[in-house]
Scaffold this motif. Structure first.
Motif, PDB file in Angstrom:
ATOM      1  N   GLN A 180       4.951   1.395  -7.340  1.00 21.23           N
ATOM      2  CA  GLN A 180       4.598   0.958  -5.995  1.00 21.23           C
ATOM      3  C   GLN A 180       5.103   1.415  -5.164  1.00 21.23           C
ATOM      4  OE1 GLN A 180       4.319  -2.097  -5.140  1.00 21.23           O
ATOM      5  NE2 GLN A 180       3.030  -2.578  -6.582  1.00 21.23           N
ATOM      6  N   ARG A 181       5.682   3.072  -5.347  1.00 20.89           N
ATOM      7  CA  ARG A 181       7.164   3.740  -4.531  1.00 20.89           C
ATOM      8  C   ARG A 181       5.928   4.728  -4.128  1.00 20.89           C
ATOM      9  NH1 ARG A 181      12.812   4.174  -5.041  1.00 20.89           N
ATOM     10  NH2 ARG A 181      12.524   5.841  -4.876  1.00 20.89           N
TER      11      ARG A 181
ATOM     12  N   GLU B 138      13.243  -0.862  -6.074  1.00 21.64           N
ATOM     13  CA  GLU B 138      12.222  -1.224  -6.397  1.00 21.64           C
ATOM     14  C   GLU B 138      11.688   0.289  -7.521  1.00 21.64           C
ATOM     15  OE1 GLU B 138       9.061  -1.651  -8.308  1.00 21.64           O
ATOM     16  OE2 GLU B 138       9.206  -2.896  -7.014  1.00 21.64           O
TER      17      GLU B 138
ATOM     18  N   ASN C 119       5.492  -8.455  -4.142  1.00 22.17           N
ATOM     19  CA  ASN C 119       4.842  -7.274  -3.977  1.00 22.17           C
ATOM     20  C   ASN C 119       3.553  -6.729  -3.090  1.00 22.17           C
ATOM     21  OD1 ASN C 119       7.912  -7.613  -3.765  1.00 22.17           O
ATOM     22  ND2 ASN C 119       8.644  -6.118  -5.005  1.00 22.17           N
TER      23      ASN C 119
END
Length: 1872
Positions: free
Chosen positions: A279-280, A274, A224
């Motif tokens: 990451q978010r 997720e 990702n």
């Protein structure tokens, strides 16, 4: 037959058709993913591969090419089932089935529940398979000639044995094999991170050439974080503006990658699940990156990427919603961008459904409110002309350039100039093409006739062929040939034809389709031979794949320099309103001008000491402080120059007008130096940009800068004559040894990679090109052609070798050539070389004049381009060795090695053989494949057929080469585009180091993108008044802060191609002139430093209101040897129009100018002090021919337009124009007149027709000024011999009576006229040798032998095989096809020999009517004057019947009206009581006449008869001459016939007259006709004694006439019946309307005889039959009608034969017509059957055997007809003529395979059958793919004209309801 939609949501059987893949999928599926909302079949509407492979079963499709999905497969759905896949569009798609697609279904073992792929069609292509559910229709084309083995699925679902699997076709081709074992790693995270720090352009270049990126994108799974970084890097790469091709290449890599199609959707879906906060937090920006990536790819490839993008967009909506719901803060613009992208996707999908999204060239821009309703936004308009512009009459929307008011906004400003500029180059081409089309449609002209027509807007080239691809540094060019025979008059060195950059349009179908190309380079020698190199546009390059070597185009050229238009138009479309500098002045026309932004900085000062003369010191000062400026003396300027200097330095937009000689270049250099010396104020490491209109002006300006700046200059552009500037040329600077070593690594790597790719493609292309060229220039060895001929033919050909081991090539022997036609390849005619050498020798003896074409091309070419014919010697030798090796292996080059051949072929034999070979190779016709299949013995063929067969083999060979070369061409072109961008970066790296960059306006247009990156802040435009405003706009970048325009709008203006746009739309008004007219602040220089006052007086006040003379011009000395320094020579000799182009010449002026120049040279003036100017290029070359180099070596000769900015001591001006129409051309334009009159310093001498020029107000004023100076003399140069004559002071009426001293020719034939008379061309006949044939002919002295058509009669072999004497000129012209005049000689049915010729009788098929004179005696006693006929027609001579009362005025064949007057036959003994026309009721009187003759002797006649004029005594010999036997009797009485005056004895004449009543009389004496004079055979019509017999005979004759002509009433009735019959002749009326109207008019207005009615009845009958054949051709025969061409030709021959004016429908003609029409009927039947024929039913040999009989040119005899009937009888069994086009067995198989109940089969109005599944009811309308008729229907109701196809399954009713359905079955069947 075709498919039709199923209705509603009924269940149906689905059929899947694969997309454009090479392999077959495992299981069921179509191998291609359906677009959103569309049918799967419609995804590849461009056309499918011939080797379409399918999938059978229910698994995943494989073998996909780019543009289709391999990961997400859409299964075939049944009925109305819904799909749960989020990636599928609308469901419920059902498929109908067409009969052609199912023809082989009976041979397949269909698995239940699985759809099957079918292949085959009646025509050989599967055109009719369609799928429709309201969401799209697709089409697949499949070769029907393949065997059934090709259709079976492989055991593992893979492709057939010849195909490739999907993974193979999608692989990385050849790289690994050549690069060896070098391991390549996919690009990593750190590399991508490093790229983020780079410039966008560097990122794009690095990624596009990165193999590691490709490997990464093909990974099945990507982390990702790596996906996020990858998207971010790709977005940055797409920000590059200068690397368009590189970005497109990168976008294509991404679009076709597994990542884009699978990985990215998977990643977007996974974002919702997720939970890692780190990451978010990155997702908001990451979402924007994804949207930007999708938007970039979609904008570049809208058609091929819409499917993938639409899927990701749909997923993004869900993802964004889910993320927002889970607490992620989505950026504000994300929703807006997502909505915008969704809107674009919807729009493209709508276009796709409409079928208008056909390619990736589609562009989509947001609508602008300023765009007129119904018009496209100018940013969406195609730069090239489109189809509608050629075929529709809609006028384009145009706004005039505003010159009196400001523009509303920047969008309207840009829109105005874009549309005007585009129209300027499109209109000439559009109007020219329309004119051509109108000639083709209305005047029915062919191409050769069109080329002879004169067109104002375009130039025509016939028979254009694409020969070979040529690799050039800029990409692929094509060597193109055209027919140059009609252009022998063109002087290519001077002609504007086919100059570099000119646009051409090629079409071979009347511009239904067309290609665009530009001239890549021109070589006059090659142009003379009809060869030129063209570069095709991007869209046209895509169409080249379908072009065959034999395709012949019509090429149309427009003279506009298209490349300059293209660059500027693209720049206008790309120019954003926000990036547009100086809108305040340019658009809004504000006159209050601000200082440059960089000058408004506090404390800014300038040092102008370097600008001041030596010794002057000027302290630094603020230029914005007016009081601080030094005066003009300190700066060395005059008053107006100082004002201009101040204006330029202190205004951010400055305009300086410089009239001739006022020193505008001098002031411009002062300004440039001042700014460069103070560059720290404005530079910021960007250079000054100097733009000039011409290369010459640019050289002058940059040389001026070089005087004070010895480094930092870069000249960008093409030809430069300056040795000083040579080291500063951009090409020289980038060719340095160390230049590439100092470039950034990414550029060096990209350069090497792309160069290597180009070299690899080039080597393969050159190999194919050499082979292709060999096929054109020599005879190819049979081993090369073996794979292109039948094995049987190969064996037959090799059988001709007497010794199998002999070295000679058998094909040379077979073609009658035992040595190469070309010793070197390609060769040149010896004579042509000799002529060329002679021409070059003559040219070398003349002065050097720059050709106009050369000058124009020099301005257009921005860099020296190396073309194949301009290579280094070493490379040429290397390529020659390689070429020779290929030629040696391929082409027959040497004489036969036969040892028995001891005698060398003579030279003249070689030349003759060589000529024969060349002529045969030039021909494009070749043997048809049908004829080829019937050949067995190749050595038994005639030489003509051998060459025809050879050309067929070569044609196949060249087609194969062409197809193989296409891939390499595309690779090379793409690499060349990328290399061009890499070189732009190299150029940019040089330009950024420069202080001054110089360009021409053309260069600035081409380097537009480089300038946008260079961002120059200061721009000086010299000659700005000559530059179109659009060119000026695109030169400026957003960073520009200071613009200085220098020029003079009262001299030359910008040049527009279309006069209407210049006059009515102000296109020729430059930005310079427009702003001046808008009262924008400008300074005009007022002191001229060039012309002496007497010359300057011609300009003021006529052109300039005021112009001051500098003191220096008052010091010139007078011109030596001439009374005045300025004078005009007046004459009235007319000009000559040059045949090619619009130029002119005036020979009289040329001779005068040359002699005046020679005279001035004798006055000890240097040649360099004299310049000859002329207003036309035609005059330029006329002058050159009169000026030997040895005498005029340094004299300059120029056209006025090319001499602006130049000057010389003495100018001799030739004005050229002189004509009876008083047309002065552009001599009425003040700008050009200004330039012409302002070049001289000391002396100006003009020659022209002043009387004609006086009609122009400007010239009238100038001439008035001259009269005041008294500068006139006689036009001929002689001294006036009269005393002073003030009544004719101008010598307008004076005629010089001295003998004309002119010599008309080189043979010194003198002109015989007086001096004032116009000399004519020398017409003395001179014996000359015609160079092309060496014949001696008497040729007029003035005419060149090469232009004379030799009339010597020479034997010529015609196409029919006969020999015939033809003029020598015609015998050498392959386009001339003489008619064979050999007599036919066939014995006709009438017994006479056919009078026709071989050509006229169509080689015996349709004989000419017999011309043998009938000469039979008609019933009227006249001789029949008609040619040979079976029944003579009524006599057409005037009727000779008369009586004493009247004379018949009708024609002899018409019935006479009987005379109703009483009979006058009366005598004392008897009297007649009958009417004149009735037989008399009295006997002849036998009493001697009692009267006496004038001579006094008794009358020798009888009582009551006319007295004879002969006397028995006076004319004894004549009277007593024995004829009947009783003439010498003393009491014999005589009667004299009134018709011929012959005298006969009465008893003998009575017996002669009464013989017809005697039954014993001979047969000819009982014939129905008038008795004739026994002596002279004159019919006896007027004689009272024999009136009874005459009246009986006339009555009988009238009966015969009535029988021949018919009874009037019966004829009238018959005529009415024919008229009614004519109305029923539908085919006659539809196809032959003109003939129909003629017959109808004849039947209505004329009274026709029986024979005429018979003629018209025959005419109607035959025309109706031909009309039926024509209907068959139109309605039933295949299209395109290639195989029907013989049918059409023969049908046209029959039509012409029937409608021939001499047609009499004789027995022979009717027999010939019946035979030919029978032949045509059989041929039509054969063609119709061929449409539905399939190889497994009927073999090709059977059909071709039949076709050979029917299509040959031999008469269609009874024996041949019996043979045809026999073959057709056999065909009736195998292929019956039924409406379905299939056998009954096949019909049963199809019905059974489909498994549909009765009543599901229907047919369209034209009988094409289709099926509807489910309930059988029609629910959707569509079109029949066979005939476009409406099929289907709505609400279970069929469309009108459709019906149940009873012939398929016997159903009488549709099966859509129970009641109707039951009627289709026999209920008793259910009880069995």
């Amino acid at each position: 037959m075709m498919s039709n939609p199923k209705g509603g949501k009924q269940r149906g059987r689905g059929v899947s058709v694969p997309a454009r893949n090479r392999g077959r999928g495992r299981g069921g599926g179509d191998g291609s993913q359906q677009q959103a909302g569309r049918s799967a079949i419609s995804q590849r509407e461009r056309g499918l591969d011939d080797d379409v492979q399918g999938a059978v079963g229910g698994g995943r499709g494989q073998g996909l090419r780019h543009g289709s999905w391999s990961g997400f497969h859409r299964p075939v759905m049944r009925g109305g089932a819904n799909s749960s896949s989020p990636f599928q569009g609308r469901t419920g798609i059902s498929a109908a089935h067409s009969i052609p697609s199912l023809l082989r279904l009976g041979n397949l073992n269909e698995t239940p529940g699985r759809p099957s792929i079918f292949k085959g069609n009646c025509r050989g292509k599967m055109d009719a398979l369609r799928v429709q559910g309201g969401y799209g229709i697709g089409r697949a084309r499949v070769d029907a000639s393949r065997s059934m083995a090709d259709l079976r699925p492989s055991p593992r679902g893979g492709g057939n044995r010849r195909g490739k699997t999907g993974s193979q076709s999608h692989g990385r081709s050849r790289g690994g094999a050549r690069d060896g074992p070098r391991e390549i790693h996919k690009i990593g995270y750190k590399t991508l991170e490093g790229l983020l720090e780079k410039d966008a352009s560097e990122v794009a270049i690095s990624l596009s050439s990165s193999t590691g990126l490709r490997l990464l994108l093909e990974e099945s799974e990507i982390r990702n974080d790596l996906v996020q970084l990858l998207c971010k890097v790709l977005c940055k790469a797409f920000q590059s503006r200068i690397d368009r091709s590189t970005v497109m290449h990168l976008a294509q890599i991404i679009k076709d990658s597994k990542f884009f199609r699978h990985g990215l959707p998977y990643h977007v879906t996974g974002m919702m699940s997720e939970f890692a906060n780190a990451q978010r937090e990155q997702y908001p920006q990451h979402l924007n990156n994804i949207l930007n990536l999708l938007s970039s790819v979609l904008n570049i490839f809208p058609r091929s990427s819409i499917q993938s993008v639409s899927m990701v967009v749909a997923l993004l909506k869900t993802t964004v919603h889910q993320l927002r719901a889970s607490g992620v803060d989505i950026l504000e613009n994300t929703d807006q961008e997502l909505e915008r992208l969704q809107s674009l996707v919807d729009q493209l999908q709508e276009k796709s459904r409409e079928g208008t999204l056909r390619s990736d060239d589609y562009s989509c821009h947001a609508a602008n409110e300023d765009t007129p309703p119904g018009e496209q936004d100018f940013r969406e308009i195609s730069i090239y002309p489109i189809y509608e512009e050629f075929h529709e009459n809609r006028r384009p929307f145009l706004r005039p350039n505003r010159i009196t008011q400001s523009f509303p906004n920047a969008h309207i400003y840009l829109d105005t100039h874009f549309r005007l500029l585009r129209e300027d180059f499109v209109r000439p081409l559009r109007d020219g093409v329309k004119e051509i089309l109108s000639m083709v449609h209305e005047e029915n002209l062919n191409e050769n006739q069109i080329q002879k027509k004169h067109f104002d807007d375009v130039r025509i080239y016939n028979d254009t062929h694409l020969l070979l691809p040529v690799c050039t540094p800029t990409g692929i060019a094509y060597r193109v040939t055209f027919d140059a025979r009609q252009l022998q008059f063109v002087r290519w060195e001077n002609s504007k034809r086919l100059i570099y950059g000119s646009l051409v349009c090629l079409s071979m179908d009347k511009f239904e389709t067309f290609l665009f190309a530009t001239v890549a380079d021109r070589d006059p020698e090659l142009l003379r031979k009809g060869e030129v190199n063209l570069c095709f546009s991007l869209n046209s390059r895509e169409q080249l794949a379908s072009i065959r070597p034999s395709d012949s185009f019509l090429m149309v050229e427009t003279t506009a320099y298209f490349e300059a238009y293209r660059y500027v138009l693209e720049g206008l479309q790309e120019l954003s309103q926000d990036e547009f500098p100086f809108q305040r002045y340019i658009v809004q026309c504000v006159t209050a001008v601000d200082p440059p932004a960089y000058l408004r900085v506090e404390g800014r000062t300038y040092d102008l000491s370097p600008v001041a003369p030596k010794g002057q010191s000027i302290p630094r000062f603020n230029p914005l402080t007016p009081q601080a400026w030094p005066d003009e003396e300190k700066l060395g300027l005059d008053e107006s120059q100082l004002q201009a200097f101040k204006l330029a330095l202190t205004n951010e937009l400055a305009i300086i007008q410089g009239p001739p000689g006022t020193g505008k270049t001098f002031v411009g250099l002062k300004i440039a130096r001042a700014l460069l010396e103070n560059r720290e104020a404005w530079s910021q490491d960007c250079p000054m940009l100097v733009v000039c209109y011409t290369n010459h002006a640019l050289d002058q300006f940059l040389e001026g800068i070089y005087r004070f700046l010895r480094w930092g200059i870069v000249r960008v552009g093409g030809r430069s004559n300056s040795e000083i500037l040579k080291p500063f040329n951009l090409r020289e600077l980038t060719r340095g040894r160390d230049f590439h070593h100092n470039l950034p690594m990414h550029l060096r790597r990209a350069f090497e990679d792309v160069k290597k790719e180009m070299q690899n493609s080039k080597e393969r292309l050159e190999e194919h090109s050499i082979k292709s060229e060999c096929s054109l220039g020599g005879i190819i060895r049979e081993e090369i052609l073996r794979s292109y001929m039948d094995e049987e033919h190969w064996n037959s050909l090799r059988a001709g070798l007497y010794e199998p081991k002999q070295k000679t090539t058998v094909i040379a022997e077979w073609l009658g050539v035992s040595f190469s036609a070309f010793k070197s390849f390609p060769s040149t005619e010896e004579k042509a070389a000799a002529d060329e050498a002679t021409s070059q020798a003559e040219e070398a003896g003349l002065i050097r004049v720059e050709e106009e074409a050369e000058l124009i091309q020099a301005e257009r070419m921005l860099q020296e381009v190396s073309f194949p014919w301009k290579k280094e010697r070493s490379k040429q030798e290397e390529e020659k060795l390689k070429r020779d090796a290929v030629v040696k292996a391929m082409v027959v080059l040497t004489l036969s090695d036969d040892e028995s051949c001891n005698q060398t072929i003579q030279k003249n034999q070689k030349k003759k053989l060589k000529k024969t070979v060349k002529e045969e190779l030039k021909k494009t016709s070749c043997m048809s494949e049908v004829q080829e299949k019937h050949l067995t013995d190749l050595w038994g063929l005639s030489m003509k057929d051998r060459w025809s067969l050879y050309r067929l083999w070569v044609f196949r060979y060249r087609c194969d080469l062409r197809n193989k070369a296409l891939t390499y061409e595309q690779e090379y072109q793409r690499a060349a585009d990328r290399l061009s961008e890499v070189r732009q970066h190299e150029d940019l790296s040089v330009l950024r180091e420069a202080r001054v960059v110089g360009m021409t306006t053309t260069g600035a247009a081409k380097y537009r993108q480089v300038l946008q990156e260079l961002r120059p802040r200061l721009v000086i435009i010299e000659e700005a008044a000559e530059v179109l405003e659009a060119h000026t706009i695109t030169t400026l970048s957003q960073a520009c802060q200071h613009l200085i325009l220098i020029g003079d709008h009262q001299q030359l203006r910008p040049s527009a191609t279309v006069y209407d746009l210049a006059k009515n739309y102000n296109l020729e008004v430059s930005m310079f002139e427009r702003l001046v007219k808008m009262d924008f602040p400008f300074v005009r220089l007022n002191y001229q430093h060039r012309m002496r006052p007497s010359i300057a007086r011609l300009l003021t006040p006529h052109i300039y209101k005021s112009l001051e003379n500098h003191p220096s011009v008052l010091e010139y000395e007078n011109v030596k040897g001439v009374l005045g320094n300025v004078f005009f020579v007046d004459h009235s000799h007319f000009e000559d129009e040059i045949q090619d182009g619009r130029t002119r010449k005036n020979t009289h002026e040329a001779h005068f100018v040359v002699k005046l120049c020679r005279y001035l040279l004798l006055q000890e003036y240097k040649p360099s002090q004299i310049t000859i100017l002329t207003t036309y290029t035609g005059q330029l070359h006329c002058l050159r021919k009169l000026m030997p180099f040895s005498e005029f070596s340094d004299v300059k000769v120029h056209v006025v337009d090319k001499y602006q900015g130049e000057e010389n001591d003495i100018i001799i001006l030739s004005l050229v124009r002189s004509n009876s129409e008083n047309r002065v051309g552009f001599l009425n334009i003040p700008n050009r007149v200004c330039v012409a009159l302002s070049r001289a310093k000391m002396g100006l001498y003009c020659i022209g027709n002043m009387g004609m020029l006086s009609s122009v107000p400007l010239w009238s004023n100038i001439l008035q000024t001259l009269r005041e100076q008294g500068q006139f003399r006689l036009e001929c140069g002689h001294v006036c011999t009269r005393m002073c004559h003030p009544y004719d002071a101008d010598h307008k009426k004076f005629m010089c009576l001295k003998e004309c001293p002119k010599v008309l020719c080189e043979l010194e034939h003198k002109c015989p006229l007086r001096c004032y008379e116009t000399c004519k061309k020398c017409r003395v006949p001179v014996d000359k040798i015609i160079p092309s044939c060496q014949h001696h002919q008497k040729v007029p002295c003035h005419q060149e032998p090469k232009d004379f058509k030799c009339q010597v009669q020479v034997p010529t072999e015609l196409k029919c095989g006969h020999m015939q004497e033809e003029p020598c000129y015609d015998s050498r012209d392959p386009t001339v096809n003489p008619r064979c005049l050999t007599k036919c000689g066939f014995t006709l049915k009438c017994g006479h020999s056919c009078p026709g010729t071989c050509h006229g009788c169509k080689q015996g098929c349709l004989h000419k009517a017999c011309t043998h004179k009938c000469k039979r005696i008609l019933v009227c006693s006249h001789q029949c004057r008609e040619p040979c006929v079976r029944d003579c027609p009524p006599c057409s001579l005037p009727c000779q019947n008369r009586c004493v009362h009247s004379k018949c005025e009708k024609t002899c064949g018409q019935p006479c009206a009987p005379c109703r007057e009483p009979c006058i036959w009366q005598c004392p003994h008897h009297s007649c009581t009958k009417l004149c026309h009735e037989p008399c009721d009295r006997p002849p009187c036998s009493v001697s006449c009692p009267k006496y003759l004038p001579c006094g002797h008794p009358c020798i006649g009888l009582c009551g008869e006319t007295c004879p004029d002969k006397c028995r005594i006076c004319h004894k010999d004549k009277v007593t001459e024995i004829f009947f036997g009783n003439e010498d009797e003393p009491d014999a009485c005589f009667i004299q016939l009134e018709d011929c005056q012959h005298l006969f004895e009465i008893s003998g004449m009575d017996r002669y007259i009464s013989q017809d009543e005697d039954q014993d009389a001979e047969l000819d004496q009982r014939a129905i006709r008038l008795k004739e004079c026994p002596r002279c055979r004159t019919p006896i019509r007027r004689n009272l004694r024999y009136g009874t017999h005459i009246n009986r005979s006339l009555a009988a004759i009238e009966m015969v006439k009535e029988k021949i002509s018919g009874v009037a009433e019966i004829n009238k009735q018959k005529q009415k019946e024919l008229n009614l019959q004519l109305r029923k002749q539908d085919k006659l009326r539809r196809h032959f309307h003109k003939e129909f109207e003629f017959i109808q008019e004849e039947l209505k207005t004329r009274k026709l005889s029986l024979q005429q009615l018979w003629h018209y009845e025959n005419l109607m009958s035959f025309l109706e039959r031909i009309g039926k054949l024509k209907s068959t051709e139109n309605d039933y025969l295949p299209s395109p009608k290639v195989e029907c061409l013989p049918f059409t030709q023969k049908m046209n021959n029959a039509f012409k034969f029937v409608t021939d004016q001499g047609q009499r429908f004789s027995e022979q003609q009717i027999s010939d017509l019946e035979s030919e029409l029978s032949r045509l009927s059989y041929l039509a039947d054969l063609n119709q059957r061929s449409r539905i024929r399939r190889p497994e039913v009927v073999s090709e040999i059977e059909v071709q055997q039949l076709r050979a009989i029917l299509e040959d040119d031999l008469p269609f005899s009874e024996a041949r007809e019996q043979r045809v009937k026999q073959i057709f009888t056999e065909l009736d069994v195998k292929l019956p003529r039924i409406g379905l086009g299939i056998t009954d067995q096949e019909r049963v198989s199809i019905v059974k395979a489909m498994g549909l109940n009765k009543g599901h089969w229907y047919k369209c109005p034209n009988g094409h059958v289709y099926a509807i599944g489910d309930c059988g009811g029609a629910m959707v309308k569509t079109k029949c793919p066979e005939c476009d008729s409406a099929i289907g229907g709505t609400n279970h109701s069929l469309t009108e004209g459709n019906a149940v196809a009873t012939e398929m399954d016997g159903a009488q009713h549709p099966a859509w309801s129970d009641a109707a359905n039951m009627a289709n079955f026999d209920l008793r069947d259910f009880y069995d």
